[in-house]
Design a protein around this motif. Structure first.
Motif, PDB file in Angstrom:
ATOM      1  N   ILE A 144       0.818  -1.207   0.000  1.00  0.00           N
ATOM      2  CA  ILE A 144       0.000   0.000   0.000  1.00  0.00           C
ATOM      3  C   ILE A 144       0.854   1.260   0.000  1.00  0.00           C
ATOM      4  O   ILE A 144       0.372   2.329  -0.318  1.00  0.00           O
ATOM      5  N   LEU A 145       2.157   1.119   0.352  1.00  0.00           N
ATOM      6  CA  LEU A 145       3.041   2.277   0.331  1.00  0.00           C
ATOM      7  C   LEU A 145       4.477   1.802   0.202  1.00  0.00           C
ATOM      8  O   LEU A 145       4.892   0.860   0.890  1.00  0.00           O
ATOM      9  N   LYS A 146       5.222   2.456  -0.693  1.00  0.00           N
ATOM     10  CA  LYS A 146       6.636   2.157  -0.889  1.00  0.00           C
ATOM     11  C   LYS A 146       7.404   3.465  -0.786  1.00  0.00           C
ATOM     12  O   LYS A 146       7.116   4.410  -1.502  1.00  0.00           O
ATOM     13  N   LEU A 147       8.375   3.501   0.130  1.00  0.00           N
ATOM     14  CA  LEU A 147       9.172   4.700   0.340  1.00  0.00           C
ATOM     15  C   LEU A 147      10.644   4.371   0.166  1.00  0.00           C
ATOM     16  O   LEU A 147      11.055   3.285   0.540  1.00  0.00           O
ATOM     17  N   PRO A 148      11.492   5.203  -0.310  1.00  0.00           N
ATOM     18  CA  PRO A 148      11.255   6.552  -0.797  1.00  0.00           C
ATOM     19  C   PRO A 148      10.566   6.562  -2.155  1.00  0.00           C
ATOM     20  O   PRO A 148       9.855   7.500  -2.477  1.00  0.00           O
ATOM     21  N   THR A 149      10.800   5.502  -2.968  1.00  0.00           N
ATOM     22  CA  THR A 149      10.102   5.377  -4.248  1.00  0.00           C
ATOM     23  C   THR A 149       9.782   3.910  -4.474  1.00  0.00           C
ATOM     24  O   THR A 149      10.406   3.022  -3.887  1.00  0.00           O
ATOM     25  N   ALA A 150       8.831   3.661  -5.349  1.00  0.00           N
ATOM     26  CA  ALA A 150       8.489   2.278  -5.686  1.00  0.00           C
ATOM     27  C   ALA A 150       9.682   1.577  -6.328  1.00  0.00           C
ATOM     28  O   ALA A 150       9.923   0.386  -6.072  1.00  0.00           O
ATOM     29  N   GLU A 151      10.449   2.315  -7.124  1.00  0.00           N
ATOM     30  CA  GLU A 151      11.609   1.713  -7.791  1.00  0.00           C
ATOM     31  C   GLU A 151      12.659   1.272  -6.780  1.00  0.00           C
ATOM     32  O   GLU A 151      13.262   0.217  -6.920  1.00  0.00           O
ATOM     33  N   ALA A 152      12.893   2.070  -5.753  1.00  0.00           N
ATOM     34  CA  ALA A 152      13.888   1.725  -4.739  1.00  0.00           C
ATOM     35  C   ALA A 152      13.486   0.464  -3.990  1.00  0.00           C
ATOM     36  O   ALA A 152      14.313  -0.411  -3.736  1.00  0.00           O
ATOM     37  N   VAL A 153      12.210   0.355  -3.662  1.00  0.00           N
ATOM     38  CA  VAL A 153      11.719  -0.824  -2.944  1.00  0.00           C
ATOM     39  C   VAL A 153      11.769  -2.050  -3.852  1.00  0.00           C
ATOM     40  O   VAL A 153      12.200  -3.127  -3.435  1.00  0.00           O
ATOM     41  N   ASP A 154      11.354  -1.876  -5.109  1.00  0.00           N
ATOM     42  CA  ASP A 154      11.360  -3.003  -6.035  1.00  0.00           C
ATOM     43  C   ASP A 154      12.778  -3.476  -6.326  1.00  0.00           C
ATOM     44  O   ASP A 154      13.019  -4.671  -6.493  1.00  0.00           O
ATOM     45  N   GLN A 155      13.723  -2.563  -6.368  1.00  0.00           N
ATOM     46  CA  GLN A 155      15.111  -2.925  -6.618  1.00  0.00           C
ATOM     47  C   GLN A 155      15.655  -3.809  -5.493  1.00  0.00           C
ATOM     48  O   GLN A 155      16.417  -4.726  -5.740  1.00  0.00           O
ATOM     49  N   LEU A 156      15.245  -3.550  -4.264  1.00  0.00           N
ATOM     50  CA  LEU A 156      15.681  -4.366  -3.133  1.00  0.00           C
ATOM     51  C   LEU A 156      14.910  -5.680  -3.033  1.00  0.00           C
ATOM     52  O   LEU A 156      15.297  -6.558  -2.275  1.00  0.00           O
ATOM     53  N   ASP A 157      13.788  -5.789  -3.757  1.00  0.00           N
ATOM     54  CA  ASP A 157      12.965  -6.997  -3.782  1.00  0.00           C
ATOM     55  C   ASP A 157      12.500  -7.394  -2.374  1.00  0.00           C
ATOM     56  O   ASP A 157      12.604  -8.539  -1.957  1.00  0.00           O
ATOM     57  N   LEU A 158      11.975  -6.416  -1.644  1.00  0.00           N
ATOM     58  CA  LEU A 158      11.568  -6.650  -0.260  1.00  0.00           C
ATOM     59  C   LEU A 158      10.397  -7.615  -0.126  1.00  0.00           C
ATOM     60  O   LEU A 158      10.230  -8.239   0.910  1.00  0.00           O
ATOM     61  N   GLN A 159       9.587  -7.743  -1.153  1.00  0.00           N
ATOM     62  CA  GLN A 159       8.427  -8.620  -1.035  1.00  0.00           C
ATOM     63  C   GLN A 159       8.800 -10.094  -0.948  1.00  0.00           C
ATOM     64  O   GLN A 159       7.993 -10.907  -0.545  1.00  0.00           O
ATOM     65  N   THR A 160      10.043 -10.445  -1.286  1.00  0.00           N
ATOM     66  CA  THR A 160      10.470 -11.833  -1.135  1.00  0.00           C
ATOM     67  C   THR A 160      10.677 -12.201   0.329  1.00  0.00           C
ATOM     68  O   THR A 160      10.759 -13.370   0.663  1.00  0.00           O
ATOM     69  N   ILE A 161      10.742 -11.205   1.206  1.00  0.00           N
ATOM     70  CA  ILE A 161      10.919 -11.444   2.637  1.00  0.00           C
ATOM     71  C   ILE A 161       9.615 -11.896   3.288  1.00  0.00           C
ATOM     72  O   ILE A 161       9.621 -12.608   4.286  1.00  0.00           O
ATOM     73  N   ILE A 162       8.486 -11.526   2.725  1.00  0.00           N
ATOM     74  CA  ILE A 162       7.187 -11.772   3.364  1.00  0.00           C
ATOM     75  C   ILE A 162       6.889 -13.244   3.608  1.00  0.00           C
ATOM     76  O   ILE A 162       6.559 -13.618   4.735  1.00  0.00           O
ATOM     77  N   PRO A 163       6.970 -14.126   2.614  1.00  0.00           N
ATOM     78  CA  PRO A 163       6.624 -15.529   2.886  1.00  0.00           C
ATOM     79  C   PRO A 163       7.439 -16.166   4.011  1.00  0.00           C
ATOM     80  O   PRO A 163       6.847 -16.788   4.907  1.00  0.00           O
ATOM     81  N   PRO A 164       8.772 -16.016   4.066  1.00  0.00           N
ATOM     82  CA  PRO A 164       9.494 -16.601   5.195  1.00  0.00           C
ATOM     83  C   PRO A 164       9.102 -15.989   6.536  1.00  0.00           C
ATOM     84  O   PRO A 164       9.010 -16.703   7.540  1.00  0.00           O
ATOM     85  N   ALA A 165       8.852 -14.692   6.576  1.00  0.00           N
ATOM     86  CA  ALA A 165       8.460 -14.042   7.832  1.00  0.00           C
ATOM     87  C   ALA A 165       7.098 -14.555   8.297  1.00  0.00           C
ATOM     88  O   ALA A 165       6.885 -14.798   9.487  1.00  0.00           O
ATOM     89  N   GLN A 166       6.169 -14.749   7.362  1.00  0.00           N
ATOM     90  CA  GLN A 166       4.852 -15.270   7.731  1.00  0.00           C
ATOM     91  C   GLN A 166       4.950 -16.722   8.198  1.00  0.00           C
ATOM     92  O   GLN A 166       4.271 -17.126   9.136  1.00  0.00           O
ATOM     93  N   THR A 167       5.797 -17.506   7.555  1.00  0.00           N
ATOM     94  CA  THR A 167       5.997 -18.898   7.975  1.00  0.00           C
ATOM     95  C   THR A 167       6.561 -18.949   9.386  1.00  0.00           C
ATOM     96  O   THR A 167       6.107 -19.746  10.213  1.00  0.00           O
ATOM     97  N   LEU A 168       7.522 -18.087   9.675  1.00  0.00           N
ATOM     98  CA  LEU A 168       8.103 -18.026  11.008  1.00  0.00           C
ATOM     99  C   LEU A 168       7.046 -17.660  12.043  1.00  0.00           C
ATOM    100  O   LEU A 168       6.983 -18.251  13.117  1.00  0.00           O
ATOM    101  N   GLN A 169       6.193 -16.716  11.701  1.00  0.00           N
ATOM    102  CA  GLN A 169       5.141 -16.318  12.629  1.00  0.00           C
ATOM    103  C   GLN A 169       4.140 -17.460  12.844  1.00  0.00           C
ATOM    104  O   GLN A 169       3.743 -17.743  13.973  1.00  0.00           O
ATOM    105  N   ASP A 170       3.750 -18.134  11.777  1.00  0.00           N
ATOM    106  CA  ASP A 170       2.820 -19.259  11.896  1.00  0.00           C
ATOM    107  C   ASP A 170       3.408 -20.378  12.759  1.00  0.00           C
ATOM    108  O   ASP A 170       2.722 -20.948  13.602  1.00  0.00           O
TER     109      ASP A 170
END
Length: 116
Positions: free
Chosen positions: A26-52
């Motif tokens: 819903i929000l990417k800072l400082p820019t969408a390109e900077a966030v996409d370049q780091l590929d932060l969304q690949t962190i979500i599945p392992p973090a959710q698995t750890l929480q589960d």
């Protein structure tokens, strides 16, 4: 409190990604390109698995997950109904980043109040 104010006193934060409860950005800072370049969304599945897994083992619900990835520290904050992900340089004080949890709770509360 706004996110720029929140990060003004912490140098070394490279990107911030905020997701809703379904994992939709819903929000990417400082820019969408900077966030996409780091590929932060690949962190979500392992973090959710750890929480589960922690919930299945009857541990307390995880509020934050700290990982080191590609010369960065990635901190995932679970603040229902939002998930905040921060990518920062490894030289940034991890304790200062972890202390942002309470501020994220306030931001999430404000977001819920604005939607109501």
């Amino acid at each position: 409190m706004t996110l720029p104010q929140l990060f003004a006193h912490i140098d070394g934060i490279e990107a911030v990604l905020i997701l809703d409860k379904d994992g939709t950005p819903i929000l990417k800072l400082p820019t969408a390109e900077a966030v996409d370049q780091l590929d932060l969304q690949t962190i979500i599945p392992p973090a959710q698995t750890l929480q589960d897994q922690s919930q299945r083992m009857n541990l307390k619900k995880l509020k934050t997950v700290v990982t080191y990835w590609s010369a960065r520290q990635i901190i995932t904050y679970n603040v229902p109904p939002l998930v905040f992900i921060i990518a920062a340089d490894t030289n940034v004080n991890t304790g200062a980043l972890l202390n942002l949890y309470n501020d994220f709770q306030a931001i999430a509360s404000e977001e819920l109040a604005n939607k109501a």
